[in-house]
Design an enzyme around this catalytic site. Structure first.
Site, short mmCIF file in Angstrom:
data_model
loop_
_atom_site.label_atom_id
_atom_site.label_comp_id
_atom_site.label_asym_id
_atom_site.label_seq_id
_atom_site.Cartn_x
_atom_site.Cartn_y
_atom_site.Cartn_z
N VAL A 88 0.84 -1.19 0.00
CA VAL A 88 0.00 0.00 0.00
C VAL A 88 0.88 1.24 0.00
O VAL A 88 1.92 1.28 0.66
CB VAL A 88 -0.97 0.02 1.21
CG1 VAL A 88 -0.20 0.16 2.52
CG2 VAL A 88 -2.00 1.12 1.07
N CYS A 89 0.49 2.23 -0.79
CA CYS A 89 1.18 3.52 -0.78
C CYS A 89 0.33 4.48 0.05
O CYS A 89 -0.86 4.68 -0.24
CB CYS A 89 1.37 4.04 -2.20
SG CYS A 89 2.67 3.16 -3.11
N ASP B 76 -1.70 -1.18 -10.83
CA ASP B 76 -2.82 -1.49 -11.72
C ASP B 76 -2.35 -2.04 -13.07
O ASP B 76 -2.50 -1.42 -14.12
CB ASP B 76 -3.70 -0.26 -11.94
CG ASP B 76 -4.59 0.00 -10.73
OD1 ASP B 76 -4.59 -0.83 -9.81
OD2 ASP B 76 -5.28 1.02 -10.72
#
Length: 327
Positions: free
Chosen positions: A138-139, A203
């Site tokens: 996660v960013c 993505d």
């Protein structure tokens, strides 16, 4: 279309907490979890993965065309993660091809290990619910588009650092054996950790793996960022360089390319006729403008990611002196 905002499903097992198997106020000897002190509220997981290592919270980090992303937690490493959840049954009814593209993203993530590409931790299928779950890095600050919208005054130096990191990730994809073409690179698919400034490409659901010819044939992507040759169904990884140039344009202007167009059809006509986005004309910095123009030029003239990394545009970006501010 993003999934309907229905309440998150409870796990079929009893709701678990971060201190599962440990009584309040006690520490598990040699275990992976430590309980909260008495009187503190523990945040309950909505569900846990089959191994019990990863837990999912209720809050949503993002909605995509094929998945919903929740905040998760890795109890073993003590870090937050992204819990990606896809309802395969609904997806298959709407677009069967999307299911295979999703599986392709998972397979790609498992094979890629690079500091500027979102990391992959685990995948599993919940057959009873018809849901594919996978855990990724996660960013903390979300997408680069969201981050740039929140922070309007950014130095050119910072922008160059972001742009260079994206190129490093692209170079890894393009030099991968076999070559990987992202095909949907845009600022909503690039993520950032705001406390460090580290940028990562994510993505990969529309990415294509191509053979030694480096030629692909399927029309996919986000219209504002699609290279003209994408519409001809014959293209190479240079389409990612075009999209990258549009990303840099958006980072500079905080405006979507071709925002002046009222429809996808108008965008298509502008792109295929070689009409640049109106936002490009508003860039006053000649170096910035020339760099973007180089990226979005004719396919045969577009440099590779490796060549762009050697461009004078990036000279001195690690120097302490600021080189101006974008408002």
């Amino acid at each position: 279309m993003p999934p309907n905002p229905t309440p998150p499903r409870r796990a079929t097992t009893t709701t678990t907490r971060a201190t599962s198997g440990v009584r309040r106020g006690e520490e598990e000897q040699g275990g992976m979890a430590v309980s909260a002190s008495a009187g503190e509220e523990e945040e309950a997981f909505e569900e846990v993965d089959p191994t019990g290592r990863f837990g999912r919270y209720a809050d949503v980090l993002g909605l995509g065309s094929v998945k919903k992303v929740y905040r998760g937690f890795d109890q073993e490493e003590g870090i937050e993660v992204a819990w990606n959840r896809v309802r395969l049954r609904a997806l298959a009814d709407r677009d069967p091809a999307m299911v295979e593209r999703l599986h392709a993203e998972v397979r790609l993530l498992r094979s890629l290990h690079h500091e500027h590409i979102i990391g992959f931790h685990k995948v599993w299928l919940d057959r009873d619910a018809g849901v594919l779950n996978f855990i990724t890095e996660v960013c903390t600050s979300g997408s680069l588009r969201e981050y740039r919208d929140r922070h309007r005054h950014v130095s050119v130096k910072a922008l160059k650092k972001w742009a260079r990191q994206i190129l490093l990730g692209l170079d890894h994809l393009h030099t991968h054996d076999p070559c990987i073409i992202h095909r949907d690179l845009n600022c909503s698919n690039v993520f950032i950790n705001g406390n460090t400034g580290q940028v990562k490409i994510g993505d990969l659901g529309l990415a294509a793996i191509v053979d030694k010819t480096h030629v692909a044939h399927t029309i996919l992507g986000t219209p504002e960022f699609m290279a003209p040759e994408l519409y001809t169904e014959t293209y190479t990884e240079s389409v990612d360089i075009y999209s990258y140039g549009m990303c840099v344009l958006e980072m500079v202007t905080r405006e979507m390319p071709y925002a002046e167009c009222d429809s996808v059809v108008q965008i298509y006509h502008s792109v295929t006729r070689g009409v640049p986005p109106a936002a490009l004309k508003r860039i006053r910095d000649p170096e910035l403008r020339a760099f973007i123009e180089r990226c979005i030029g004719q396919p045969r003239n577009r440099p590779s990611a490796a060549e762009l990394l050697r461009d004078p545009f990036f000279a001195g970006i690690d120097d302490d002196d600021s080189t101006g501010t974008l408002g």
